[in-house]
Design an enzyme around this catalytic site. Structure first.
Site, mmCIF file in Angstrom:
data_model
loop_
_atom_site.group_PDB
_atom_site.id
_atom_site.type_symbol
_atom_site.label_atom_id
_atom_site.label_comp_id
_atom_site.label_asym_id
_atom_site.label_seq_id
_atom_site.Cartn_x
_atom_site.Cartn_y
_atom_site.Cartn_z
ATOM 1 N N ARG A 1 2.158 -9.588 8.276
ATOM 2 C CA ARG A 1 3.522 -9.400 8.776
ATOM 3 C C ARG A 1 3.611 -8.510 10.013
ATOM 4 N NH1 ARG A 1 6.830 -8.512 3.294
ATOM 5 N NH2 ARG A 1 8.610 -8.567 4.660
ATOM 6 N N PRO B 1 0.815 -1.218 0.000
ATOM 7 C CA PRO B 1 0.000 0.000 0.000
ATOM 8 C C PRO B 1 0.851 1.271 0.000
ATOM 9 C CG PRO B 1 -0.569 -1.434 1.849
ATOM 10 C CD PRO B 1 0.643 -2.001 1.207
ATOM 11 N N GLU B 2 0.709 2.064 -1.043
ATOM 12 C CA GLU B 2 1.292 3.402 -1.099
ATOM 13 C C GLU B 2 0.123 4.375 -1.222
ATOM 14 O OE1 GLU B 2 4.461 3.648 -4.026
ATOM 15 O OE2 GLU B 2 4.976 1.550 -3.736
ATOM 16 N N HIS C 1 -4.629 -13.845 10.567
ATOM 17 C CA HIS C 1 -3.937 -12.577 10.823
ATOM 18 C C HIS C 1 -4.895 -11.401 11.030
ATOM 19 C CE1 HIS C 1 -0.371 -14.835 9.730
ATOM 20 N NE2 HIS C 1 -0.867 -15.059 8.533
#
Length: 280
Positions: A115, A2-3, A96
């Site tokens: 992560r 994601p940017e 997650h």
DNA sequence: AAGCACACCTGCTAGC
DNA sequence: TGCTAGCAGGTGTGCT
């Protein structure tokens, strides 16, 4: 990953689906996802509040609450925000899932992060623009503030670093990451390995236009979803802009402009893609 | 003091 | 075929 365009796509989803709803319940199971305050503090500051606005600064999501506090979310590399329901309990939890924010209409916002680099925090410490003081080091947001070419030229001449490192520096421009840095350099026909001090004003002007156009186009394309499928929007849909990448992830493939193979090198510790013929 | 390397993580993949 | 080392990247920190 994601940017700015991906985060902006999520922001638009929040605006459409979450603004106006009241938070009924908050459950945080991922201990690493909340690290600037205690989980109890975060839960207490969210419970009972109504979401008033969905904002963004660089890659940070700013979810404004009716008591002038803001829930700040950063997805880092693998974070996702997913909207489910109503009814929320009929949608199974994926692996997650670290936080769930339930609303009064039985819908829910879920923070999923493989992560665990992403984070959430609530702050009421805002500057006059409404931006959390914790984010005050961020530079101009190309979409919200626009880019001042003179200011960028000033910063570029003061630095002794590569263009790639310069574009990745969130204190210069907020929101550009590895993908869009490479794509912007290609559009500007400038090598990402160039030292910023060697850039002419005409090249910096081209860079400003290229950063703006690639981010605009990527937002219109709903962001980029790479092969790992980590980025999806609030409803789980992938982006479409990856099909329009000219250099990122295209090592060895022909340049869309000249046909010569795209090269990949390591710059500023990041995998960096460029056309050795079109970019100078 | 700016700029760099590294830590933080998990899952996928290239290579043996 | 199965294992493992290496890689992916945003940001905070710490070292030079």
């Amino acid at each position: 990953m994601p940017e700015l365009p991906e985060v902006e796509t999520v922001r638009r989803g929040l605006e459409a689906l979450v603004v106006g709803k009241r938070i009924d319940d908050v459950v945080v199971t991922g201990l690493r996802s909340v690290r600037r305050q205690s989980i109890a503090d975060l839960v207490v500051s969210l419970a009972g509040r109504t979401v008033s606005i969905a904002g963004r600064r660089g890659k940070y999501l700013l979810i404004g609450l009716d008591n002038a506090a803001t829930l700040v979310v950063h997805l880092r590399m693998s974070g996702q925000l997913l909207f489910v329901g109503p009814p929320r309990n009929e949608v199974a939890l994926v692996a997650h899932t670290h936080a769930r924010i339930a609303f009064d209409d039985d819908s829910e916002l879920r923070f999923v992060d493989q992560r665990t680099f992403g984070e959430l925090f609530v702050t009421a410490d805002l500057d006059p623009r409404g931006v959390p003081v914790a984010l005050s080091r961020l530079g101009a947001d190309p979409l919200v503030d626009g880019i001042d070419p003179s200011r960028l030229a000033q910063l570029a001449s003061a630095r002794r670093t590569t263009l790639k490192a310069f574009l990745l520096d969130q204190a210069v421009l907020a929101g550009i990451g590895n993908m869009y840095a490479d794509e912007a350099c290609f559009r500007a026909r400038i090598l990402p390995t160039r030292m910023t001090g060697t850039l002419r004003r005409s090249e910096l002007d081209r860079l400003v236009r290229s950063v703006g156009s690639v981010l605009d186009d990527a937002v219109r394309g709903g962001g980029s979803t790479l092969r790992d499928a980590r980025y999806v929007d609030l409803l789980g849909a992938p982006g479409r802009f990856q099909e329009h990448h000219c250099v990122y992830g295209r090592e060895g493939e022909p340049c869309v402009a000249c046909g010569r193979p795209i090269r990949r090198v390591r710059v500023a510790g990041r995998s960096t893609h460029f056309c050795p013929s079109c970019q100078r």
